[in-house]
Motif scaffolding. Structure first.
Motif, PDB file in Angstrom:
ATOM      1  N   THR A  30      -4.306  -8.086   1.662  1.00 23.08           N
ATOM      2  CA  THR A  30      -5.267  -7.039   2.040  1.00 23.08           C
ATOM      3  C   THR A  30      -5.987  -7.386   3.334  1.00 23.08           C
ATOM      4  O   THR A  30      -6.264  -6.502   4.149  1.00 23.08           O
ATOM      5  CB  THR A  30      -6.290  -6.795   0.914  1.00 23.08           C
ATOM      6  OG1 THR A  30      -6.908  -8.021   0.552  1.00 23.08           O
ATOM      7  CG2 THR A  30      -5.622  -6.185  -0.300  1.00 23.08           C
ATOM      8  N   ASN A  31      -6.292  -8.659   3.546  1.00 20.88           N
ATOM      9  CA  ASN A  31      -6.931  -9.059   4.803  1.00 20.88           C
ATOM     10  C   ASN A  31      -6.022  -8.774   5.997  1.00 20.88           C
ATOM     11  O   ASN A  31      -6.488  -8.352   7.064  1.00 20.88           O
ATOM     12  CB  ASN A  31      -7.298 -10.545   4.775  1.00 20.88           C
ATOM     13  CG  ASN A  31      -8.581 -10.822   4.000  1.00 20.88           C
ATOM     14  OD1 ASN A  31      -9.305  -9.896   3.635  1.00 20.88           O
ATOM     15  ND2 ASN A  31      -8.865 -12.086   3.752  1.00 20.88           N
ATOM     16  N   GLN A  33      -3.872  -6.365   6.215  1.00 22.32           N
ATOM     17  CA  GLN A  33      -3.933  -4.921   6.441  1.00 22.32           C
ATOM     18  C   GLN A  33      -5.206  -4.535   7.208  1.00 22.32           C
ATOM     19  O   GLN A  33      -5.164  -3.689   8.107  1.00 22.32           O
ATOM     20  CB  GLN A  33      -3.881  -4.182   5.102  1.00 22.32           C
ATOM     21  CG  GLN A  33      -2.542  -4.291   4.384  1.00 22.32           C
ATOM     22  CD  GLN A  33      -2.580  -3.699   2.989  1.00 22.32           C
ATOM     23  OE1 GLN A  33      -3.628  -3.259   2.512  1.00 22.32           O
ATOM     24  NE2 GLN A  33      -1.437  -3.681   2.309  1.00 22.32           N
ATOM     25  N   ILE A  34      -6.313  -5.153   6.860  1.00 23.67           N
ATOM     26  CA  ILE A  34      -7.588  -4.861   7.533  1.00 23.67           C
ATOM     27  C   ILE A  34      -7.532  -5.289   8.992  1.00 23.67           C
ATOM     28  O   ILE A  34      -7.970  -4.554   9.896  1.00 23.67           O
ATOM     29  CB  ILE A  34      -8.755  -5.581   6.821  1.00 23.67           C
ATOM     30  CG1 ILE A  34      -8.919  -5.053   5.387  1.00 23.67           C
ATOM     31  CG2 ILE A  34     -10.060  -5.408   7.600  1.00 23.67           C
ATOM     32  CD1 ILE A  34      -9.224  -3.579   5.300  1.00 23.67           C
ATOM     33  N   LYS A  37      -5.412  -2.879  10.955  1.00 18.84           N
ATOM     34  CA  LYS A  37      -6.009  -1.550  11.051  1.00 18.84           C
ATOM     35  C   LYS A  37      -7.255  -1.538  11.938  1.00 18.84           C
ATOM     36  O   LYS A  37      -7.598  -0.512  12.527  1.00 18.84           O
ATOM     37  CB  LYS A  37      -6.381  -1.055   9.643  1.00 18.84           C
ATOM     38  CG  LYS A  37      -6.866   0.389   9.603  1.00 18.84           C
ATOM     39  CD  LYS A  37      -7.123   0.841   8.172  1.00 18.84           C
ATOM     40  CE  LYS A  37      -7.641   2.275   8.130  1.00 18.84           C
ATOM     41  NZ  LYS A  37      -7.899   2.714   6.725  1.00 18.84           N
ATOM     42  N   HIS A  38      -7.915  -2.687  12.065  1.00 17.53           N
ATOM     43  CA  HIS A  38      -9.176  -2.746  12.808  1.00 17.53           C
ATOM     44  C   HIS A  38      -9.117  -3.828  13.893  1.00 17.53           C
ATOM     45  O   HIS A  38      -9.687  -4.907  13.743  1.00 17.53           O
ATOM     46  CB  HIS A  38     -10.347  -3.016  11.866  1.00 17.53           C
ATOM     47  CG  HIS A  38     -10.549  -1.955  10.826  1.00 17.53           C
ATOM     48  ND1 HIS A  38     -11.208  -0.777  11.101  1.00 17.53           N
ATOM     49  CD2 HIS A  38     -10.175  -1.902   9.521  1.00 17.53           C
ATOM     50  CE1 HIS A  38     -11.241  -0.028   9.993  1.00 17.53           C
ATOM     51  NE2 HIS A  38     -10.618  -0.678   9.039  1.00 17.53           N
ATOM     52  N   SER A 222     -12.774 -12.250   1.457  1.00 24.26           N
ATOM     53  CA  SER A 222     -12.183 -10.924   1.630  1.00 24.26           C
ATOM     54  C   SER A 222     -12.870 -10.185   2.773  1.00 24.26           C
ATOM     55  O   SER A 222     -14.097 -10.213   2.889  1.00 24.26           O
ATOM     56  CB  SER A 222     -12.335 -10.110   0.339  1.00 24.26           C
ATOM     57  OG  SER A 222     -11.946  -8.769   0.551  1.00 24.26           O
ATOM     58  N   ASP A 224     -12.520  -6.905   3.060  1.00 25.18           N
ATOM     59  CA  ASP A 224     -12.873  -5.613   2.478  1.00 25.18           C
ATOM     60  C   ASP A 224     -12.688  -5.706   0.967  1.00 25.18           C
ATOM     61  O   ASP A 224     -11.611  -5.452   0.441  1.00 25.18           O
ATOM     62  CB  ASP A 224     -12.000  -4.498   3.052  1.00 25.18           C
ATOM     63  CG  ASP A 224     -12.471  -3.107   2.625  1.00 25.18           C
ATOM     64  OD1 ASP A 224     -13.101  -3.000   1.555  1.00 25.18           O
ATOM     65  OD2 ASP A 224     -12.200  -2.138   3.356  1.00 25.18           O
ATOM     66  N   LYS A 227     -11.430  -2.549  -1.020  1.00 28.44           N
ATOM     67  CA  LYS A 227      -9.982  -2.330  -0.929  1.00 28.44           C
ATOM     68  C   LYS A 227      -9.241  -3.340  -1.806  1.00 28.44           C
ATOM     69  O   LYS A 227      -8.282  -2.984  -2.506  1.00 28.44           O
ATOM     70  CB  LYS A 227      -9.536  -2.458   0.529  1.00 28.44           C
ATOM     71  CG  LYS A 227      -8.052  -2.151   0.749  1.00 28.44           C
ATOM     72  CD  LYS A 227      -7.717  -2.228   2.229  1.00 28.44           C
ATOM     73  CE  LYS A 227      -6.253  -1.896   2.466  1.00 28.44           C
ATOM     74  NZ  LYS A 227      -5.915  -0.502   2.107  1.00 28.44           N
ATOM     75  N   GLU A 291     -17.168 -11.160  -0.252  1.00 24.04           N
ATOM     76  CA  GLU A 291     -17.233 -10.538   1.074  1.00 24.04           C
ATOM     77  C   GLU A 291     -18.650 -10.754   1.577  1.00 24.04           C
ATOM     78  O   GLU A 291     -19.612 -10.280   0.980  1.00 24.04           O
ATOM     79  CB  GLU A 291     -16.932  -9.047   0.963  1.00 24.04           C
ATOM     80  CG  GLU A 291     -17.127  -8.262   2.257  1.00 24.04           C
ATOM     81  CD  GLU A 291     -17.122  -6.762   1.995  1.00 24.04           C
ATOM     82  OE1 GLU A 291     -16.040  -6.200   1.795  1.00 24.04           O
ATOM     83  OE2 GLU A 291     -18.217  -6.156   1.975  1.00 24.04           O
TER      84      GLU A 291
END
Length: 458
Positions: A30-31, A33-34, A37-38, A222, A224, A227, A291
């Motif tokens: 997931t990290n 992906q973040i 995306k950012h 994390s 996010d 997510k 987080e």
């Protein structure tokens, strides 16, 4: 040494608790992906292991002498006690422990490795949790317990005498220190264990009926957690904690948000006084994710705590709307801590003013939120409670014990630092450095106020 110790524990825990390896894999996924995306985050997927690395662990101790020695071990790794947490006052999630966190203090040390350890100490004399007889039985059961190896104790003395370790000695020290945190499966006094479990005192059973304070959890970072929680709900729904502790999801992250998968059932071997052995099971070790957001000032923290109290009473997330959700307003209202820095595009120093707000508005100074490095007592108690399937303990007597930071300081043998002092000092130091870099320090009218906030810490 701190970073190596963290890695050693991570590898150890992954071997002992296979589900933890699954968790770290989900965090990295997931990290990644973040980050993709950012791009404005300025993070690189090549650094995914470092970005997702563990930020903290937790252990629970049963007697003051254990905490005294643990403090010495962490001091060698430049980890100092910060803040006092009274989990006996955590409302419906209350637990019979008081705690502190051992962590690096300076920004340079935090940058090297921000790993910290949340350490709790059982209070068997607290009659709002334990009868007098049970309290005595707990203390008797751990009176002669010792899990610090002779070699480790020798190394502590050596370090205190010499002020350092060789590379070879460092490796041995890490290995010996890590033995404290291993899962031995060895338990004792099944009668006491059963009583504590049957009476909603699972955390006391975990502390007082095992031969060493096994690591309760490690916590990957994390980017996010909302997510990640959604992803975990799909992958391990039966093991997932029922909520995320801490502030609700926001555009601007503050303080600390945490969740976890629930403790796994593990086989243990009980040994009674006669030496007879019997099999049993125990739930104590779990995987937690965190987080981290901006550190809040005393004013901001009180705003959060008041909102949390109202939220816990009426379950209305809008209670948190009193906290601004943008950095500009948080700064204006003095609700968060920031690091100040002069920009590389500063103007001719002769034309600069010395008003910090004007310098920021003109782009001569930039602000970076200080990351929160500490813990929230209600959140910590909530994590403990859900993983022990023990949502607080009903008081035996109405009166509560008044625990104070000074009690732990006396046990540890050193000062417990105040996180507000640390954040305030770091922020003030950066402000003074920025003024000096811009060449306007002599014109600043509140020099004394800034300097008084800069405290010698660590």
């Amino acid at each position: 040494m701190r970073a190596r110790f963290c890695k050693y524990l991570s590898d150890l825990y992954a071997r002992e608790v296979p589900l933890y390896k699954t968790l770290t894999s989900m965090v990295q996924k997931t990290n990644k992906q973040i980050i993709e995306k950012h791009p404005e985050l300025g993070l690189n997927v090549r650094d995914i292991e470092v970005i997702s690395a563990e930020r903290h662990g937790a252990i629970r101790l049963g007697k003051p002498q254990e905490l005294y020695v643990i403090a010495k071990i962490f001091r060698i790794m430049a980890m100092y006690p910060v803040d006092f947490y009274d989990l006996t006052k955590s409302g419906a999630k209350r637990q019979p422990v008081i705690s502190t966190s051992f962590r690096p203090i300076s920004l340079d040390e935090i940058e090297k490795s921000s790993f910290r350890m949340f350490v709790s100490l059982l209070q068997p004399d607290d009659r709002s949790f334990f009868t007098e007889d049970i309290g005595k039985e707990i203390k008797k059961n751990i009176a002669h317990r010792s899990f610090f190896s002779t070699k480790l104790q020798e190394l502590i003395v050596q370090y205190e005498n010499d002020g350092g370790f060789t590379e070879e000695t460092t490796t041995v020290f890490i290995e010996e220190a890590a033995k404290i945190f291993t899962w031995s499966r060895q338990a004792n006094n099944r009668k006491l264990y059963n009583y504590l479990m049957d009476n909603g005192l699972a955390i006391a059973a975990d502390i007082s009926c095992f031969n060493n304070p096994h690591l309760n959890h490690l916590t990957p970072n994390s980017l996010d957690i909302s997510k990640l929680y959604e992803f975990m709900s799909q992958e391990i729904p039966d093991n997932l904690k029922d909520s995320i502790e801490g502030p609700p999801a926001r555009n601007v992250r503050i303080l600390l948000r945490q969740t976890s998968y629930k403790a796994v059932v593990e086989e243990v071997i009980f040994t009674d006084e006669s030496g007879e052995k019997s099999k049993g099971s125990h739930k104590a070790r779990f995987g937690e994710i965190e987080e981290r957001g901006m550190a809040m000032t005393s004013k901001g923290k009180k705003l959060y705590e008041n909102a949390l109290k109202r939220y816990m009473e009426n379950n209305d997330v809008s209670e948190f709307s009193v906290i601004p959700d943008n950095y500009t307003e948080l700064y204006k209202q003095k609700l968060g801590y920031y690091i100040y820095a002069a920009t590389s595009q500063t103007k001719d120093k002769g034309s600069l003013c010395c008003d910090i707000d004007e310098l920021i508005a003109n782009g001569d100074v930039i602000l970076t939120p200080l990351r929160y490095e500490d813990f929230l007592p209600v959140s910590a108690a909530g994590i403990f409670a859900s993983n022990l399937e023990n949502y607080g303990v009903e008081k035996r007597v109405h009166a509560e014990v008044d625990y104070r930071k000074e009690q732990l300081e006396e046990i540890i043998g050193q000062q417990i630092y105040d996180s507000f002092d640390i954040y305030g000092s770091q922020s003030a130091q950066s402000l003074m450095n920025t003024y000096q870099q811009l060449g306007v320090w002599e014109q600043v009218t509140n020099k004394q106020e800034i300097q008084e906030k800069i405290k010698p810490i660590g």
